[in-house]
Write a protein that holds these residues in place. Structure first.
Motif, PDB file in Angstrom:
ATOM      1  N   LEU A 109     -10.187   3.466  -3.572  1.00  0.00           N
ATOM      2  CA  LEU A 109      -9.651   4.709  -3.140  1.00  0.00           C
ATOM      3  C   LEU A 109     -10.449   5.246  -1.765  1.00  0.00           C
ATOM      4  CD1 LEU A 109      -9.622   7.254  -6.195  1.00  0.00           C
ATOM      5  CD2 LEU A 109      -7.521   6.802  -4.689  1.00  0.00           C
ATOM      6  N   LYS A 110     -11.606   4.861  -1.813  1.00  0.00           N
ATOM      7  CA  LYS A 110     -12.296   5.285  -0.414  1.00  0.00           C
ATOM      8  C   LYS A 110     -11.890   4.316   0.585  1.00  0.00           C
ATOM      9  CE  LYS A 110     -17.035   5.890   0.394  1.00  0.00           C
ATOM     10  NZ  LYS A 110     -18.729   5.458  -0.122  1.00  0.00           N
ATOM     11  N   LYS A 111     -11.468   3.127   0.475  1.00  0.00           N
ATOM     12  CA  LYS A 111     -11.103   2.376   1.289  1.00  0.00           C
ATOM     13  C   LYS A 111      -9.762   2.722   1.864  1.00  0.00           C
ATOM     14  CE  LYS A 111     -12.420  -2.112  -0.366  1.00  0.00           C
ATOM     15  NZ  LYS A 111     -11.653  -3.329  -0.986  1.00  0.00           N
ATOM     16  N   LEU A 112      -8.883   3.288   0.932  1.00  0.00           N
ATOM     17  CA  LEU A 112      -7.447   3.891   1.658  1.00  0.00           C
ATOM     18  C   LEU A 112      -7.725   5.289   2.237  1.00  0.00           C
ATOM     19  CD1 LEU A 112      -5.506   3.068  -1.412  1.00  0.00           C
ATOM     20  CD2 LEU A 112      -5.466   1.828   0.671  1.00  0.00           C
ATOM     21  N   GLY A 113      -9.124   5.583   2.237  1.00  0.00           N
ATOM     22  CA  GLY A 113      -9.447   6.873   3.168  1.00  0.00           C
ATOM     23  C   GLY A 113      -9.187   8.327   2.143  1.00  0.00           C
ATOM     24  N   TRP A 114      -9.293   8.144   0.911  1.00  0.00           N
ATOM     25  CA  TRP A 114      -9.521   9.434  -0.041  1.00  0.00           C
ATOM     26  C   TRP A 114     -10.889   9.503  -0.418  1.00  0.00           C
ATOM     27  CZ3 TRP A 114      -4.816  11.503  -1.991  1.00  0.00           C
ATOM     28  CH2 TRP A 114      -3.729  10.896  -1.591  1.00  0.00           C
TER      29      TRP A 114
END
Ligand SMILES: [Zn+2]
Length: 139
Positions: A109-114
């Motif tokens: 999720l973090k990688k996807l910018g969330w």
């Protein structure tokens, strides 16, 4: 079953998502949904295209909230440390898989910018603190 106005996933979609996530639509999650809704925030539920199928999704803010049961997700609290009395090894491996999966989902999720917030079941005892946390997270 409680359905908010923001609950705009169709039934088959909800089912698909829930089938991969046992323990959805449990009461701690309902409590958080109602709380968030009463605070004036609108959200989507269980976006199946996001890692971990987050419980509440705030699309325009690119933020998600997970409501985690302490037992299943092994919170560092009394309930999260408790173990079933039988089939110890079986549960141990099941729990460690859950922890690994959670970690991977959060990372993805973090990688996807969330941005994400985890609300733990035991924190609901102090609802004012949870409320402040959520507002702080969403603003
Ligand atoms: Zn806990």
């Amino acid at each position: 079953m409680y359905r908010s106005m923001a609950d705009n996933l169709t039934h088959p979609q909800r089912h698909l998502c829930m089938s991969h996530n046992k323990g959805k639509n449990t009461s701690p999650e309902m409590l958080i949904r109602r709380l968030v809704y009463s605070l004036g925030y609108r959200y989507r539920l269980h976006k199946k295209n996001l890692p971990g199928c987050p419980d509440l999704v705030f699309l325009s803010r690119k933020k998600v909230i997970f409501v985690n049961g302490c037992y299943w997700h092994r919170h560092k609290c009394k309930k999260g440390y408790s173990m079933p009395k039988t089939k110890h090894a079986f549960w141990q491996s099941k729990f460690s898989k859950t922890i690994k999966r959670d970690k991977r989902n959060y990372k993805d999720l973090k990688k996807l910018g969330w941005k994400m917030l985890v609300v733990w079941e035991c924190q609901l005892k102090n609802i004012e603190t949870v409320k402040a946390k959520i507002v702080n997270f969403l603003e």
